[in-house]
Scaffold this motif. Sequence first.
Motif, PDB file in Angstrom:
ATOM      1  N   ALA A   1       0.831  -1.205   0.000  1.00  0.00           N
ATOM      2  CA  ALA A   1       0.000   0.000   0.000  1.00  0.00           C
ATOM      3  C   ALA A   1       0.869   1.259   0.000  1.00  0.00           C
ATOM      4  CB  ALA A   1      -0.928  -0.011   1.211  1.00  0.00           C
TER       5      ALA A   1
ATOM      6  N   SER B   1      -7.341  -1.858  -5.969  1.00  0.00           N
ATOM      7  CA  SER B   1      -7.312  -2.256  -4.566  1.00  0.00           C
ATOM      8  C   SER B   1      -8.711  -2.664  -4.121  1.00  0.00           C
ATOM      9  CB  SER B   1      -6.803  -1.105  -3.699  1.00  0.00           C
ATOM     10  OG  SER B   1      -7.729  -0.029  -3.694  1.00  0.00           O
TER      11      SER B   1
ATOM     12  N   GLU C   1     -10.199  -2.019  -1.270  1.00  0.00           N
ATOM     13  CA  GLU C   1     -10.927  -0.950  -0.589  1.00  0.00           C
ATOM     14  C   GLU C   1     -11.462   0.107  -1.551  1.00  0.00           C
ATOM     15  OE1 GLU C   1      -6.478   0.031   0.173  1.00  0.00           O
ATOM     16  OE2 GLU C   1      -7.750  -1.708  -0.231  1.00  0.00           O
ATOM     17  N   GLU C   2     -10.949   0.124  -2.780  1.00  0.00           N
ATOM     18  CA  GLU C   2     -11.455   1.063  -3.769  1.00  0.00           C
ATOM     19  C   GLU C   2     -12.843   0.675  -4.262  1.00  0.00           C
ATOM     20  OE1 GLU C   2     -10.081   2.970  -8.106  1.00  0.00           O
ATOM     21  OE2 GLU C   2      -8.688   1.733  -6.933  1.00  0.00           O
TER      22      GLU C   2
ATOM     23  N   SER D   1     -16.812  -2.134   0.295  1.00  0.00           N
ATOM     24  CA  SER D   1     -16.818  -1.660   1.682  1.00  0.00           C
ATOM     25  C   SER D   1     -16.752  -2.838   2.650  1.00  0.00           C
ATOM     26  CB  SER D   1     -18.045  -0.794   1.968  1.00  0.00           C
ATOM     27  OG  SER D   1     -19.238  -1.498   1.662  1.00  0.00           O
TER      28      SER D   1
ATOM     29  N   ARG E   1     -18.777  -0.257  -3.456  1.00  0.00           N
ATOM     30  CA  ARG E   1     -18.758   1.186  -3.206  1.00  0.00           C
ATOM     31  C   ARG E   1     -19.823   1.926  -4.002  1.00  0.00           C
ATOM     32  NH1 ARG E   1     -16.120   2.228   1.462  1.00  0.00           N
ATOM     33  NH2 ARG E   1     -14.061   1.266   1.499  1.00  0.00           N
TER      34      ARG E   1
ATOM     35  N   LEU F   1     -13.530  -3.340   4.745  1.00  0.00           N
ATOM     36  CA  LEU F   1     -12.526  -2.567   4.022  1.00  0.00           C
ATOM     37  C   LEU F   1     -12.548  -1.091   4.383  1.00  0.00           C
ATOM     38  CD1 LEU F   1     -12.986  -4.692   0.903  1.00  0.00           C
ATOM     39  CD2 LEU F   1     -10.758  -4.257   1.935  1.00  0.00           C
ATOM     40  N   ASN F   2     -13.597  -0.640   5.063  1.00  0.00           N
ATOM     41  CA  ASN F   2     -13.562   0.705   5.631  1.00  0.00           C
ATOM     42  C   ASN F   2     -12.517   0.752   6.740  1.00  0.00           C
ATOM     43  OD1 ASN F   2     -15.689   1.677   3.986  1.00  0.00           O
ATOM     44  ND2 ASN F   2     -17.190   0.770   5.373  1.00  0.00           N
TER      45      ASN F   2
ATOM     46  N   TYR G   1      -9.985  -1.410   7.043  1.00  0.00           N
ATOM     47  CA  TYR G   1      -8.667  -1.646   6.454  1.00  0.00           C
ATOM     48  C   TYR G   1      -8.098  -0.373   5.828  1.00  0.00           C
ATOM     49  CZ  TYR G   1      -4.953  -3.263   3.436  1.00  0.00           C
ATOM     50  OH  TYR G   1      -3.737  -3.397   2.808  1.00  0.00           O
ATOM     51  N   GLY G   2      -8.960   0.458   5.266  1.00  0.00           N
ATOM     52  CA  GLY G   2      -8.507   1.685   4.625  1.00  0.00           C
ATOM     53  C   GLY G   2      -7.992   2.732   5.591  1.00  0.00           C
ATOM     54  N   SER G   3      -8.208   2.545   6.890  1.00  0.00           N
ATOM     55  CA  SER G   3      -7.743   3.505   7.888  1.00  0.00           C
ATOM     56  C   SER G   3      -6.223   3.528   7.956  1.00  0.00           C
ATOM     57  CB  SER G   3      -8.313   3.143   9.266  1.00  0.00           C
ATOM     58  OG  SER G   3      -7.657   3.844  10.283  1.00  0.00           O
ATOM     59  N   ASN G   4      -5.647   4.710   8.073  1.00  0.00           N
ATOM     60  CA  ASN G   4      -4.196   4.840   8.188  1.00  0.00           C
ATOM     61  C   ASN G   4      -3.651   4.269   9.495  1.00  0.00           C
ATOM     62  OD1 ASN G   4      -3.861   6.115   5.691  1.00  0.00           O
ATOM     63  ND2 ASN G   4      -4.266   8.139   6.549  1.00  0.00           N
TER      64      ASN G   4
END
Length: 279
Positions: free
Chosen positions: A14, A145, A147-148, A151, A173, A255-256, A258-261
């Motif tokens: 990533a 990806s 997460e793109e 969700s 999404r 995936l919301n 997972y997308g977190s920094n």
Amino acid sequence: MIGFIGSVFSPWYAWSGRGDPSNNCCINVATYGKGGRFAMTDRGNSALRRSEDCLQVGPSSMRWDKGALIIDINEISSLPIISRMRGQIRLQPSGLTSVEMPLTPDGAHVWRPFAPTARISVNLEAKGWQFDGHGYFDSNFGTRSLEEDFSTWTWARYPTANGSTCFYDANRRDGSVLDAAINFDEDGSARAVSGPPKTPFKRTLWALKRDTRADVGTTPKQVKTMLDAPFYSRSVVQTTIDGERVEGVHEALDLNRYGSNLIKPMLAVRVPRRKNWTF
């Protein structure tokens, strides 16, 4: 175990911008129960070798040999138990399928269940890790990806009296949903079916929401925890399908989350990066 070219859940992939999948490859191995361990070493281009019948990533490989998939494992597990994981797994399909299912309308993500029903023989160099049982082999391919485009999703494979049944459910999404149920016979013959309704069951320790298919009036239940992460769950789940009580592997993915920094640095502890490799 999973072989990755473009390691989907690698923070290093990533952070790299996902421009070169072959530079973030790995063979992920997980064992469960007492003494269970987890290895997911992210490796660079020099560790990858491919041919028509073989995928090799550093010291581990998987290859087809006379109709069987032979997986040779030689990895170092990550925290909390750092040790050698070595041995062989042999997977013998009862039949191979011709199914290839797009997970998005444009085909950016594709599921390929090569062997929904198989036998496995596990022989790892650790006490108690030698056994035979039923197995499963599939692949997922993607050009974006996860997460793109998604969700959440859940996936499950349940062995049945006549083969196996797989469920793939996802929220995209764009607001559309994936709602797939497929029965596979022993010889790999596949047919889409109208599965029982999605039924929620107990959340994970990280409060991850879960559901799977179950006959009306029945409730699925977890019978064994396998992996429990903030964004991902893998477990053995018991449910009832068309009157048959079955137990199989169930996965849930948020995936919301997972997308977190915040998640990527946590993953880096479990997914070490080893850029260089020499054969």
